[in-house]
Each structure stands twice: as C-alpha cells, then as structure tokens.
Write an enzyme that holds these catalytic residues in place. Structure first.
Site, short mmCIF file in Angstrom:
data_model
loop_
_atom_site.label_atom_id
_atom_site.label_comp_id
_atom_site.label_asym_id
_atom_site.label_seq_id
_atom_site.Cartn_x
_atom_site.Cartn_y
_atom_site.Cartn_z
N ARG A 1 0.75 -1.21 -0.04
CA ARG A 1 -0.06 -0.12 0.15
C ARG A 1 0.89 1.15 0.00
O ARG A 1 2.12 1.14 0.27
CB ARG A 1 -1.03 0.01 1.07
CG ARG A 1 -0.04 0.14 2.72
CD ARG A 1 -1.29 0.11 3.83
NE ARG A 1 -0.78 0.29 4.88
CZ ARG A 1 -0.58 1.57 5.71
NH1 ARG A 1 -0.78 2.51 5.04
NH2 ARG A 1 -0.05 1.56 6.75
N ASN B 1 5.38 6.33 -2.43
CA ASN B 1 6.15 5.87 -3.45
C ASN B 1 7.43 5.41 -2.75
O ASN B 1 8.48 5.17 -3.30
CB ASN B 1 6.51 6.97 -4.60
CG ASN B 1 5.29 7.10 -5.44
OD1 ASN B 1 4.41 6.44 -5.71
ND2 ASN B 1 5.11 8.28 -5.78
N ARG B 2 7.31 5.08 -1.44
CA ARG B 2 8.12 4.61 -0.72
C ARG B 2 9.20 5.76 -0.46
O ARG B 2 10.50 5.38 0.05
CB ARG B 2 9.13 3.27 -1.21
CG ARG B 2 8.21 2.11 -1.39
CD ARG B 2 7.53 1.73 0.05
NE ARG B 2 6.88 0.41 0.06
CZ ARG B 2 5.60 0.46 -0.21
NH1 ARG B 2 4.73 1.64 -0.33
NH2 ARG B 2 4.78 -0.62 -0.05
N LEU B 3 9.17 6.87 -0.62
CA LEU B 3 9.99 7.96 -0.36
C LEU B 3 9.55 8.49 1.14
O LEU B 3 9.07 9.57 1.41
CB LEU B 3 9.84 9.20 -1.26
CG LEU B 3 10.38 8.52 -2.66
CD1 LEU B 3 9.94 9.90 -3.63
CD2 LEU B 3 11.71 8.38 -2.65
#
Length: 210
Positions: free
Chosen positions: A8, A188-190
């Site tokens: 997610r 976005n995993r940032l």
C-alpha cells in the site's frame, strides 16, 4: 499466497525539520500523546531487542511505563531479556504506530531503576497482575498452564491479607537513549526519516534517505 503483491502507499503526511522539536524525547512525547489521543490500540507497546552472548538478537513486546530522561519498562529479572541485558546492556526499542504511518526507533543502554521506583510502580498495578508476577518464573519452562494457575492460586492464598509486596526478582529498566529515529510514511516509498544522535554538546539531527 503471493506476498509480493501485498503493498500500500503511505499518504497521511510528511515530515520536515520544521516539524520537529530540538529535543527528541520531547518530540517522542508529542507523537505518543497524538497516538493516545487518536485511540490507537496499545500506543505504549514497544518491541525490545536484546542480544545474547553468541550475538543472537531476540525481541519481545512490552509496555512503556514512563518517559523522563529515558524510557522505562518493567520485567522479571530472571527473564531472558534481563539475563541478556545483564551481560550486554545495549538495547533497541521500536514503536510501530502503523495506523498513523509512523515509527520510532530508539537505541541506548538499559540500566535498572531503583528498588523504590520499582516498588512504587508495582503497588500501583492491579492485584491480579501483582500475583502473576510472583507466580511466573518468566522465560523458564512450565509443563502445563494448569501448573501455572495453581501457582497463582498459591500466591493468592499467601497474600490474601494486606498488600502484595514487590518481589526482589522483579523491577524496572530505564533505557537511556543515544539515538532516536522518527519515521513518517511517504508516497512511493519516499519515507521521511530523521535521526537524532546524542553528542557531548546535545542532540544532533539529520535527515536520512528512505
């Protein structure tokens, strides 16, 4: 079951230097209070990681009971965690507040709190929890649950009258931090990560790449 497809995005908010207190313990208290106010389940639950003599890490979840210049929890001094801390007091704590997409990681050294502080907290516990502390030889083998409950019954009879005293084999640890990291989920995993490191002049803060 394909675990690779379970994912997610994290979209609840970001984190910048301007959002943070210069004192990481004060910042932790802000986040903890927010977790409590939002009625997260077990907001004080934290993973405690210790290491044995062979270098094998071990983890378990305990409840944070006090924040001052460190982070206090209580346990049986005969437990695995206590035995490992007696040989290597370096410890790591982790608070996983998934519902608000936050984590806090703490590294430091554990030291026993005073007997008076342990006794004061012990006497504030429900009597059933006090009896359980006396009855359980934490981390040691027990043949059946029935034997454990029989020991609880014996303790209940033994301390039927008056207060239950604090056992000398039970008490607290204060984890004095040397490093505290705050993590806020990002798209976005940032993710946003800020690490505080204790120095001779105070706390130094820096952003880490996700």
């Amino acid at each position: 079951m394909n675990l690779e497809d379970l994912r997610r995005d994290y979209l609840m908010g970001g984190l910048d230097h301007s959002d943070l207190n210069d004192d990481p313990i004060a910042q932790f208290e802000v986040w903890l209070q927010q977790a409590i106010d939002l009625q997260l389940k077990d907001p004080t639950a934290m993973t405690v990681a210790t290491v044995d003599a062979s270098g094998q890490p071990s983890q378990r979840i305990v409840l944070l009971k006090k924040v001052d210049h460190g982070f206090v929890f209580y346990t049986n001094y005969g437990s695995r965690k206590a035995q490992e801390l007696s040989a290597n007091p370096k410890v790591s704590l982790h608070f996983p507040w998934h519902d608000i997409e936050r984590q806090v990681k703490i590294c430091g050294v554990a030291e026993k709190v005073s007997a008076a502080e342990s006794a004061k907290y012990f006497l504030s516990r429900p009597k059933e929890s006090q009896l359980a502390a006396w009855a359980s030889h934490q981390s040691h083998p027990v043949a059946t649950r029935q034997l454990l409950m029989q020991q609880v019954a014996r303790m209940k009879e033994k301390f039927a009258a008056g207060l239950v005293p604090a056992p000398d084999f039970w008490g607290g640890y204060r984890v004095v931090p040397s490093e505290i990291e705050f993590w806020q989920g990002g798209a976005n995993r940032l993710h946003d990560r800020f690490q505080y490191t204790r120095t001779q002049g105070g706390w130094q803060r820096k952003r880490l790449a996700p």
